[in-house]
Design an enzyme around this catalytic site. Structure first.
Site, PDB file in Angstrom:
ATOM      1  N   HIS A 115       0.810  -1.221   0.000  1.00 52.05           N
ATOM      2  CA  HIS A 115       0.000   0.000   0.000  1.00 52.05           C
ATOM      3  C   HIS A 115       0.843   1.270   0.000  1.00 52.05           C
ATOM      4  O   HIS A 115       0.311   2.364  -0.066  1.00 52.05           O
ATOM      5  CB  HIS A 115      -0.913   0.022   1.234  1.00 52.05           C
ATOM      6  CG  HIS A 115      -2.273  -0.537   0.963  1.00 52.05           C
ATOM      7  ND1 HIS A 115      -2.466  -1.731   0.354  1.00 52.05           N
ATOM      8  CD2 HIS A 115      -3.513  -0.042   1.213  1.00 52.05           C
ATOM      9  CE1 HIS A 115      -3.774  -1.961   0.237  1.00 52.05           C
ATOM     10  NE2 HIS A 115      -4.418  -0.944   0.752  1.00 52.05           N
ATOM     11  N   GLU A 307     -10.716  14.516  12.074  1.00 55.12           N
ATOM     12  CA  GLU A 307     -10.147  14.461  10.724  1.00 55.12           C
ATOM     13  C   GLU A 307     -11.001  15.337   9.820  1.00 55.12           C
ATOM     14  O   GLU A 307     -12.226  15.180   9.769  1.00 55.12           O
ATOM     15  CB  GLU A 307     -10.142  13.037  10.181  1.00 55.12           C
ATOM     16  CG  GLU A 307      -9.616  12.981   8.746  1.00 55.12           C
ATOM     17  CD  GLU A 307      -9.688  11.583   8.143  1.00 55.12           C
ATOM     18  OE1 GLU A 307      -8.637  10.985   7.921  1.00 55.12           O
ATOM     19  OE2 GLU A 307     -10.816  11.106   7.894  1.00 55.12           O
ATOM     20  N   GLU A 452      -6.482  16.521   3.534  1.00 53.68           N
ATOM     21  CA  GLU A 452      -6.805  15.774   4.760  1.00 53.68           C
ATOM     22  C   GLU A 452      -5.976  16.323   5.913  1.00 53.68           C
ATOM     23  O   GLU A 452      -4.768  16.509   5.763  1.00 53.68           O
ATOM     24  CB  GLU A 452      -6.463  14.293   4.608  1.00 53.68           C
ATOM     25  CG  GLU A 452      -7.296  13.582   3.577  1.00 53.68           C
ATOM     26  CD  GLU A 452      -7.008  12.083   3.553  1.00 53.68           C
ATOM     27  OE1 GLU A 452      -7.633  11.415   2.735  1.00 53.68           O
ATOM     28  OE2 GLU A 452      -6.174  11.596   4.348  1.00 53.68           O
ATOM     29  N   ARG A 454      -5.189  15.704  10.051  1.00 58.81           N
ATOM     30  CA  ARG A 454      -5.345  14.964  11.308  1.00 58.81           C
ATOM     31  C   ARG A 454      -4.338  15.508  12.324  1.00 58.81           C
ATOM     32  O   ARG A 454      -3.354  16.146  11.935  1.00 58.81           O
ATOM     33  CB  ARG A 454      -5.122  13.457  11.086  1.00 58.81           C
ATOM     34  CG  ARG A 454      -6.239  12.821  10.276  1.00 58.81           C
ATOM     35  CD  ARG A 454      -6.053  11.329  10.080  1.00 58.81           C
ATOM     36  NE  ARG A 454      -5.169  11.030   8.966  1.00 58.81           N
ATOM     37  CZ  ARG A 454      -4.903   9.787   8.558  1.00 58.81           C
ATOM     38  NH1 ARG A 454      -5.434   8.754   9.178  1.00 58.81           N
ATOM     39  NH2 ARG A 454      -4.110   9.579   7.533  1.00 58.81           N
TER      40      ARG A 454
END
Ligand SMILES: Cc1cc2nc3c(=O)[nH]c(=O)nc-3n(C[C@H](O)[C@H](O)[C@H](O)COP(=O)(O)OP(=O)(O)OC[C@H]3O[C@@H](n4cnc5c(N)ncnc54)[C@H](O)[C@@H]3O)c2cc1C
Length: 592
Positions: A115, A307, A452, A454
């Site tokens: 990944h 998030e 994104e 976080r």
């Protein structure tokens, strides 16, 4: 809170919705491929057993099956038709292969679920002629068992998936504070790159035994790795205890060893609630520090675990807010398994057609694509009854499937003090907005996926609950000794379809600005190993300045000489003097 419709069944409208639209989400991923549609399912790659046509590498141990297999990482940024691959079944196999590689000048690359975006498994130029062998760790090395009662600890094989680990822990009554969003990542792969989720303590929250607000690597109590034993002059299985300084570099080793198993500190399991918000404007959420209103800071204070996902050219981000909730809140929907945002894991024709058009030369459709994705998210949350979910932690912490849209992502961690997290975010969003607009004015649309954001804590070794745990010196969130006040990290990512025109230029310009902006007493920025960084106009991992200067510098400034970049790199070298755990990219990043 956003209002939730309580549809429990798949109503006709929901079916119609799923049939025509689907969304990208947290970690939402896109990738164009050369088939009828720009979206391709990722199936496991079957081994090719055509040894008859090509002899295996010379002297390769006869009793270990070896085959040719294509390597494709998840984003398809690295695709190699054939590589020698094997699936070792025992520690003896691993030791035999390691010593064979040293004697025959081969390199071996352990892999999990492939990944990773960055070329730390194999680099793109590898091929059958390259003296490299992939070790697929996901078939074996998957056992797990609780090895300490209190504080609790689990020993797990490096090939186990995160989903199977968290499922096992849940059944035993344990869990983690946060973790990466997908379930199909191997424990070995996640430890190799200091995998993280999101979460800092909410206001008034005190850390419980076994909790860490840092990365998975900060949970390691010990590792069993195949490394060079100088006494016996061979690669052997060696145990690295967290209290031994040699262990430090192995905790995040970028695949420069084989981790066979890890003992990890875990904690009592909790139930979590995850609420989604789509009604807060970006202006309000990402406002300057100290602003009143529903800012990121305000949610950090109330829940600690957030998030934000924000599609380009849209007004409202998708904010997820997790809170620890022992009992089910009345409005929340109880979930019995993970991956509760199906709209984000299924790609519709409408979405794929639009991105196809963008990639086929209509970049001006990018704002429309952003709008579509935001709409699909809002509708998906509604139709899937997913605005307000509750259940055991695993079911809320795992929420991205491999079938989600495939994109590339850049990734950085900005270390700062909690009071400055909102400032870090505001400045990043401002810069991004002005660049996005400037590029659009020029007819360029380099970013078509979401931003994104976080926030985690740092890898405080005390969280291992040992007397003398060592630091994680190659973690993006290893604390800086000269800034004990920096207690959190803002993780920033921007996603886009691979090969989107001008994305390299955009990422490079933004990265340069970030390295220059997040400095001094205010903050420091480090790269996220698994993602894109080191950009030039050509793409990621190509900037000599980032690879040779910024990376070493940001893991050296404020770090003790015994646990900084250079000492970690030389420790890895010492444990692998034959350089079997390397590839051309790692050669460049960590010269011997
Ligand atoms: C859709 C998506 C979402 C993601 N979300 C997150 C997220 O929320 N948080 C996060 O932190 N990351 C995230 N990632 C990144 C991911 O955590 C890393 O790329 C991770 O390394 C992948 O694990 P893997 O098993 O696929 O490893 P691979 O890609 O197979 O390998 C990655 C590295 O680990 C090494 N490695 C693998 N197994 C071993 C072993 N047994 N011993 C030693 N080294 C080994 C490899 O050599 C390589 O260097 C995401 C990735 C994707 C594609």
């Amino acid at each position: 809170m956003d209002q939730t419709n309580h549809h429990n069944d798949m109503t006709p409208s929901r079916r119609a919705f799923l049939g025509t639209t689907a969304a990208i989400s947290a970690g939402a991923m896109i990738s164009p491929v050369a088939t009828a549609t720009p979206w391709e399912q990722l199936d496991p790659i079957p081994p090719k057993a055509d040894l008859a046509t090509m002899a295996p590498p010379m002297n390769f141990p006869r009793d270990i099956p070896i085959f040719k297999q294509a390597f494709r990482n998840w984003s398809r940024g690295i695709q190699i038709d054939d590589l020698w691959t094997c699936q070792p079944t025992s520690v003896e196999d691993l030791i035999t292969i390691a010593n064979w590689a040293a004697e025959n000048r081969y390199r071996i690359r352990p892999r999990g679920y492939s990944h990773n975006w960055s070329p730390i498994v194999v680099s793109p130029e590898s091929n059958l002629g390259t003296r490299v062998i992939l070790l697929d760790m996901t078939e074996h090395f998957k056992d797990m068992t609780m090895t300490q009662d209190w504080p609790p600890a689990v020993t797990v094989g490096a090939g186990a998936s995160m989903e199977s680990l968290l499922t096992y822990l849940e059944n035993e009554g344990y869990g983690v504070t946060s973790c990466p969003a997908p379930g199909d990542l191997s424990v070995g792969g996640v430890l190799a790159i200091d995998g993280h989720g999101t979460g800092i303590p909410a206001e008034g929250e005190t850390r419980e035994i076994g909790q860490t607000y840092g990365t998975l690597s900060n949970r390691v109590l010990s590792l069993k790795c195949v490394a060079w034993n100088h006494k016996n002059d061979r690669y052997e299985l060696m145990t690295f205890d967290r209290s031994h300084p040699d262990t430090a570099a192995m905790l995040v080793a970028l695949g420069r060893t084989i981790v066979v198993e890890a003992e990890l500190r875990v904690e009592e399991n909790h139930n979590l609630r995850c609420e989604s918000y789509v009604s807060i404007s970006a202006d309000e959420m990402f406002a300057p520090a100290g602003a009143s209103g529903r800012t990121m800071e305000s949610f950090l204070n109330s829940s600690g675990r957030i998030e934000a996902i924000w599609f380009p050219f849209t007004s409202n981000p998708w904010l997820k807010v997790w809170t620890v909730q022992p009992t089910k809140p009345f409005w929340a929907r109880e979930v019995s398994g993970p991956f509760n945002y199906p709209f984000s894991d299924n790609i519709s024709e409408e979405v794929s057609n639009l991105i196809g058009e963008i990639m086929d030369g209509a970049p001006g459709l990018t704002p429309q694509f952003g709008q579509l994705m935001a709409t699909v998210t809002s509708l998906g949350l509604l139709f899937d009854n997913a605005f307000d979910l509750w259940g055991p932690s695993k079911n809320l912490l795992l929420y991205v499937k491999r079938t989600t849209l495939r994109v590339t992502a850049n990734g950085y961690a900005v270390l700062t003090r909690r009071a400055d997290a909102q400032r870090v975010i505001h400045e990043f969003v401002n810069k991004y907005n002005s660049m996005l607009q400037a590029y659009a004015d020029d007819g360029k649309y380099p970013i078509n996926g979401p931003m994104e954001i976080r926030v985690t804590g740092l890898d405080d070794p005390a969280h291992a609950e040992l007397d003398d745990a060592c630091d994680v010196p190659l973690s993006a969130v290893v604390p800086c000794e000269d800034h004990p006040d920096w207690d959190c990290a803002v993780w920033l990512d921007l996603l886009t379809v691979p090969r989107t025109p001008f994305s390299g230029d955009f990422y490079a310009e933004l990265e340069q600005w970030m390295f220059e902006n997040y400095v001094g007493d205010y903050a420091s920025m480090r790269v996220e190993w698994s993602k894109g960084w080191g950009y030039t106009g050509v793409g990621p991992w190509t900037s000599d300045q980032v690879i040779n200067e910024y990376v070493p510098q940001t893991l050296t400034d404020g770090r003790p000489a015994k646990a900084n970049w250079n000492s970690s790199v030389s420790l890895l070298q010492d444990l692998d003097p034959h350089g079997i755990y390397r590839n051309p990219f790692l050669d460049k990043l960590m010269p011997s």
